[in-house]
Motif scaffolding. Sequence first.
Motif, PDB file in Angstrom:
ATOM      1  N   VAL A 174       0.833  -1.208   0.089  1.00  0.00           N
ATOM      2  CA  VAL A 174       0.121   0.057   0.107  1.00  0.00           C
ATOM      3  C   VAL A 174       0.958   1.086  -0.018  1.00  0.00           C
ATOM      4  O   VAL A 174       0.570   2.225  -0.755  1.00  0.00           O
ATOM      5  N   LEU A 175       1.887   1.146   0.961  1.00  0.00           N
ATOM      6  CA  LEU A 175       2.767   2.525   0.904  1.00  0.00           C
ATOM      7  C   LEU A 175       3.777   2.746  -0.434  1.00  0.00           C
ATOM      8  O   LEU A 175       3.873   3.699  -1.005  1.00  0.00           O
ATOM      9  N   VAL A 176       4.043   1.681  -1.156  1.00  0.00           N
ATOM     10  CA  VAL A 176       4.719   1.518  -2.204  1.00  0.00           C
ATOM     11  C   VAL A 176       3.927   2.242  -3.205  1.00  0.00           C
ATOM     12  O   VAL A 176       4.274   2.952  -4.215  1.00  0.00           O
ATOM     13  N   SER A 177       2.479   1.914  -3.163  1.00  0.00           N
ATOM     14  CA  SER A 177       1.463   2.339  -4.350  1.00  0.00           C
ATOM     15  C   SER A 177       1.429   3.916  -4.069  1.00  0.00           C
ATOM     16  O   SER A 177       1.481   4.526  -5.031  1.00  0.00           O
ATOM     17  N   LEU A 178       1.359   4.471  -3.070  1.00  0.00           N
ATOM     18  CA  LEU A 178       1.424   5.612  -2.470  1.00  0.00           C
ATOM     19  C   LEU A 178       2.429   6.562  -2.935  1.00  0.00           C
ATOM     20  O   LEU A 178       2.321   7.528  -3.524  1.00  0.00           O
ATOM     21  N   THR A 179       3.570   5.721  -2.798  1.00  0.00           N
ATOM     22  CA  THR A 179       4.733   6.498  -3.461  1.00  0.00           C
ATOM     23  C   THR A 179       4.855   6.783  -4.998  1.00  0.00           C
ATOM     24  O   THR A 179       5.023   7.885  -5.338  1.00  0.00           O
ATOM     25  N   PRO A 294      11.630   3.364   5.480  1.00  0.00           N
ATOM     26  CA  PRO A 294      12.122   4.092   4.262  1.00  0.00           C
ATOM     27  C   PRO A 294      11.286   4.507   3.242  1.00  0.00           C
ATOM     28  O   PRO A 294      11.256   5.479   2.828  1.00  0.00           O
ATOM     29  N   VAL A 295      10.129   3.888   3.245  1.00  0.00           N
ATOM     30  CA  VAL A 295       8.926   4.162   2.364  1.00  0.00           C
ATOM     31  C   VAL A 295       8.310   5.614   2.663  1.00  0.00           C
ATOM     32  O   VAL A 295       8.105   6.465   1.920  1.00  0.00           O
ATOM     33  N   GLU A 296       8.095   5.606   4.044  1.00  0.00           N
ATOM     34  CA  GLU A 296       7.608   6.883   4.496  1.00  0.00           C
ATOM     35  C   GLU A 296       8.552   8.011   4.488  1.00  0.00           C
ATOM     36  O   GLU A 296       8.319   9.309   3.940  1.00  0.00           O
TER      37      GLU A 296
END
Length: 584
Positions: A174-179, A294-296
């Motif tokens: 989900v966070l990678v998709s947000l990136t 790291p994603v954040e």
Amino acid sequence: MKFREPDFSRSPQTQNLSSLLHACRGVLVGLGLITAMLNVLYLTGSCFMLEVYDRVVPSHSVPTLIGLAALVGALYVFQAFLDILRGRILVRIGEWLDRAFSARAYDIVARWPLRARASGDGLQPVRDLDQVRSYLSGLGPTALFDLPWIPFYLAICFLFHPLIGLTATIGSLVLVSLTLLTNRLTRERTREVTGQLAQRNALAEASRRNAEVLQAMGMRGRLAARWAEANDSYMATQRSAADITGGFGSVSKVLRMVLQSAVLGVGGYLVINQEATAGIIIAGSILASRALAPVELAIAHWKSLIAARQSWKRLQQHWAQLPAEDEKTPLPPPCKSLVVEAVSVVPPGEQAAVVMEASFALNPGQGVGIVGPSASGKSSLVRAVVGVWVSARGKVRLDGAALDQWSSEALGRHIGYLPQDVELFAGTVAQNISRFEPAPDAEAMIAAARAAGVHEMVLRLPKGYDTPIGEGGAALSAGQRQRIALARALYRDPFLVVLDEPNSNLDAEGDQALTQAIHGVRARGGIVIVVAHRTSALAGVDQLIVMAEGRVQTFGPKDALLAKMVQPRAGPVPLKVVTEGAGP
């Protein structure tokens, strides 16, 4: 600790991001190893919690707790050392980048107005380099180094229990998709922000340069309204980009906390069903949070990453459009002739020629005046003669060698140029006359001042030749600036001296000094070209060029041509060509 600086021996115009990374490969390998050790050390907190809950608490062993605490404390200190070390290395990589390309960025700033129409922020290449260096020296790259370690943490979560690993993996996706979504939505807006910022800065700089005009003619309020409009547009676009980045950054933080709670919930469920220990609940939660950090961080610095990437792309485009000058074989100093061969001139960024097929030749000791109505191409022609503008067609030759066979530094030693719009630089009178040479020749400088008739005037200044003149020569009058610029043009006795309306701000004394300076250049075997609207500037020349509509109409001895011009029915060239703009 010292690090070996990368090899940037290649010429900057051939460098690109891949060559930069190749030059830094040793340092990057070291950063990769430091990152690997850091990511292993990031497990310290999780392992400590796991041991405390699964070993210390059940056994009530204080010595075990003290031993674990001491070990963990040492690991945290080592982790802090490596983190600081990694940050300092990134700062130094940014410095190396600046050292490798700053001279090239300045070269673009100085040469771009001579090759293209001025628009936007003229300092954009320098700002772009600052943007790239700032990003490399910040926290953004650390996230990029940590991103490949996300699978490592997820794998450990799966070792704790498949459900914990699956929960952490879903959160990561989900966070990678947000990136990726953040990248898509902010890329164009970031480009718009840069363009609007350049326009706003250009307007502010123009207002600063023309402060006297704005004050005297009551234009400041109108220009302030235009600047406010440009600023509002810039702020609106920046706000839109910041809202997107900030919004996704906030969502990522919340999702990270949600994931941490979800892992706690899953861990609690597993403990209830006796499929995991209590330590795994806390350790799994910390580990999942660390996996997504790291994603954040990447999302938080995504705007800076996009800006740095676009800045680097613009720099590469500038380098491709304006290559660095190649090394030229040194030529002997010119001393025989100046030949202009069918030269046509097109101003930078324009399509139409303003000078067509201009041809003439001058020998040592000759001086030529160029006259004609406004917009007849006089200043454009002399810009091509001194190499400021590149001829669209034809050649300008000194002793048979075309100007493009000289490097600008080598050619500049043999040319003295006084432009129509005189610009001096912040510094002393001596520095401006000596063209800011690192080791100026004091005798040559004073000789140039004497030749321009300004030596006595300079001595009357508060500190003589060491008097600071301020930015643009603000501490001097217009006439003083023009005469000091004439001395700069005469410094070290250049073979070719080109003066564009050199007496526009001079009084009678200045006119006399100008005439003497022209005679002095001719007497020592130099060549002088004078663009004039006032006939008093022609006193020191012996040849005359009459221009009209971008073409050389007549070229010959001055006295003979002037005699023809003042006779009735003298031909197609009217008297006003010579006397337009002249004083009484």
